[in-house]
Design a protein around this motif. Sequence first.
Motif, short mmCIF file in Angstrom:
data_model
loop_
_atom_site.label_atom_id
_atom_site.label_comp_id
_atom_site.label_asym_id
_atom_site.label_seq_id
_atom_site.Cartn_x
_atom_site.Cartn_y
_atom_site.Cartn_z
N SER A 1 0.85 -1.15 0.07
CA SER A 1 -0.05 0.16 0.07
C SER A 1 0.92 1.27 0.00
O SER A 1 1.73 1.44 0.88
N PRO A 2 0.77 2.41 -1.09
CA PRO A 2 1.11 3.39 -0.80
C PRO A 2 1.20 4.05 0.53
O PRO A 2 2.17 4.87 0.77
N ALA A 3 0.06 3.99 1.05
CA ALA A 3 -0.23 4.54 2.30
C ALA A 3 0.51 4.32 3.37
O ALA A 3 0.91 5.03 4.39
N GLN A 4 1.23 2.89 3.14
CA GLN A 4 1.90 2.38 4.20
C GLN A 4 3.21 2.00 3.91
O GLN A 4 3.89 0.82 4.01
N ALA A 5 4.09 2.96 2.98
CA ALA A 5 5.19 2.41 2.06
C ALA A 5 6.44 2.47 2.95
O ALA A 5 7.26 1.53 2.88
N GLY A 6 6.33 3.28 4.03
CA GLY A 6 7.60 3.21 4.81
C GLY A 6 8.89 3.59 3.96
O GLY A 6 8.94 4.43 3.44
N ALA A 7 9.95 2.69 3.99
CA ALA A 7 11.13 3.04 3.44
C ALA A 7 11.10 2.58 1.79
O ALA A 7 12.04 2.33 0.96
N HIS A 8 9.74 2.05 1.50
CA HIS A 8 9.95 1.70 0.15
C HIS A 8 9.40 2.99 -0.62
O HIS A 8 8.58 3.72 -0.54
N ASP A 9 9.90 2.97 -2.02
CA ASP A 9 9.43 4.06 -3.05
C ASP A 9 8.16 3.83 -3.41
O ASP A 9 7.69 2.77 -4.28
N PRO A 10 7.25 4.87 -2.97
CA PRO A 10 5.68 4.61 -3.62
C PRO A 10 5.82 4.37 -5.18
O PRO A 10 4.92 3.80 -5.54
N ALA A 11 6.87 5.17 -5.80
CA ALA A 11 6.66 4.90 -7.31
C ALA A 11 6.83 3.60 -8.03
O ALA A 11 6.49 3.34 -8.98
N PRO B 1 11.64 11.69 8.38
CA PRO B 1 11.50 11.12 9.80
C PRO B 1 10.98 9.38 9.62
O PRO B 1 10.06 9.30 10.16
N ALA B 2 11.91 8.79 9.00
CA ALA B 2 11.27 7.31 8.85
C ALA B 2 12.51 6.38 9.10
O ALA B 2 13.72 6.78 8.51
N PHE B 3 12.10 5.45 9.56
CA PHE B 3 13.20 4.02 9.62
C PHE B 3 13.37 3.62 8.25
O PHE B 3 12.75 3.35 7.52
N GLY B 4 14.83 3.34 8.00
CA GLY B 4 15.41 2.71 6.78
C GLY B 4 15.97 1.11 7.26
O GLY B 4 16.93 1.08 6.90
N GLY B 5 15.00 0.37 7.88
CA GLY B 5 15.51 -0.99 8.33
C GLY B 5 16.37 -0.75 9.52
O GLY B 5 16.31 0.50 10.08
N SER B 6 16.82 -1.66 10.10
CA SER B 6 17.73 -1.89 11.21
C SER B 6 19.34 -1.94 10.96
O SER B 6 19.68 -2.46 9.69
#
Length: 402
Positions: A151-161, A324-329
């Motif tokens: 879901s683009p609304a829950q993309a997190g560190a994934h590129d919505p495109a 302001p988002a995590f990009g994995g650990s």
Amino acid sequence: MPEPDDATPTVIAGASVLMADGRVQPGSVVIEGGTIAEVTTRSVRRRGANVIEAQGRLVVPGLVDLHLHGAGGASLESVVEPAADPERGSAVPRVLRHLARAGVTATFASLASDAVETMARRSRALARWREHPLADGAELLGAHLEGPFLSPAQAGAHDPALLVAPGADDVARLVETRPAMITLAPELPGALAATRSFADAGTVVAIGHSEAGPEEVAAAVEAGASHLTHLWSGQSSTTRTGPWRVPGLLEASLSSAGLTAEVIADGKHLPRELLEIARRCLGGNLVVVSDATEGAGMPDGFRYGLASVQCEVRDGVGMVVGQPAFGGSTTTLDGMLAHLCLELGWPVPEVVEMLSARPASIAGVGERKGRLAAGFDADLLVLDDQLRPWRTWVRGTPALLP
């Protein structure tokens, strides 16, 4: 210390051993070839054996990670064919050896959302690495496709495109690559048909990066979904319609019965209160994953990519650059074991179960990994009194020596 040849048994003597029944007892573990020959409370001294004196250190099963993108400055998205040059032509050996030194003896290789054909090519290459295991690296159990059906609304560190709905052609192309796991959003058009296709092919279907509510989760489970990707990360939560509270994916996850679920226990993604809620709600269905990236083991300021998304190591965690988002650990499972036991006070046998037997079962290898028992793969981790890795064996091969 020279490595023993395959015909020489190895005895880990004078140890504290986490037995298959969950008790910790003084004992010994005997390795013959790539398997465990004996786990006993007796003091074993075999003539001609390679004896490792553990001096009371704790022996546990090797750790199993279901969600990992890279480690040690290398990304699993850089995968190439094993035949291209297994020592230099791919990041895979570097990652797998880094994991073995950290006590992780088996792992999925997680791929962030990208173009379908790119993900298919990487998934095929990872499947071939599974067929050509390294002697001294963690065993690669297959690819985990974290996307692109999110879901683009829950993309997190994934590129919505790069996110798309699961069309039949794209699904068929990815199913053919034999991924071990896929994370998808079940509310997307075509997602239930995709879930059936992947589940019928033997792929573990996980719900994640999703806005799904209880009804959509139930439909996905009916179609074959069985797992939940990193609780609180990429999950919708309660909303209100007038006075009515409408549960989101988080509430559906915490109240679920039968689904397994994962948490990232690096001390950064989730505070202790949320970890405790997950523990109380999911009980024996909870597992710990690292979601580690190539930033694991690297200093602050190190930059890396998750497909097209740029991230950096900052304050001991991965952050998306400019957001302001995590990009994995940046923590592997050994660090999570120490955090849960030493800082949160969870019992060691319970936590080891979350990091070994349970994920091994989800991965479909629970009959040979995740326990210290005769006939199981000789995947062993010896921990010091601060729960740091002291020695590791992967299928009987020592991977961490002082």
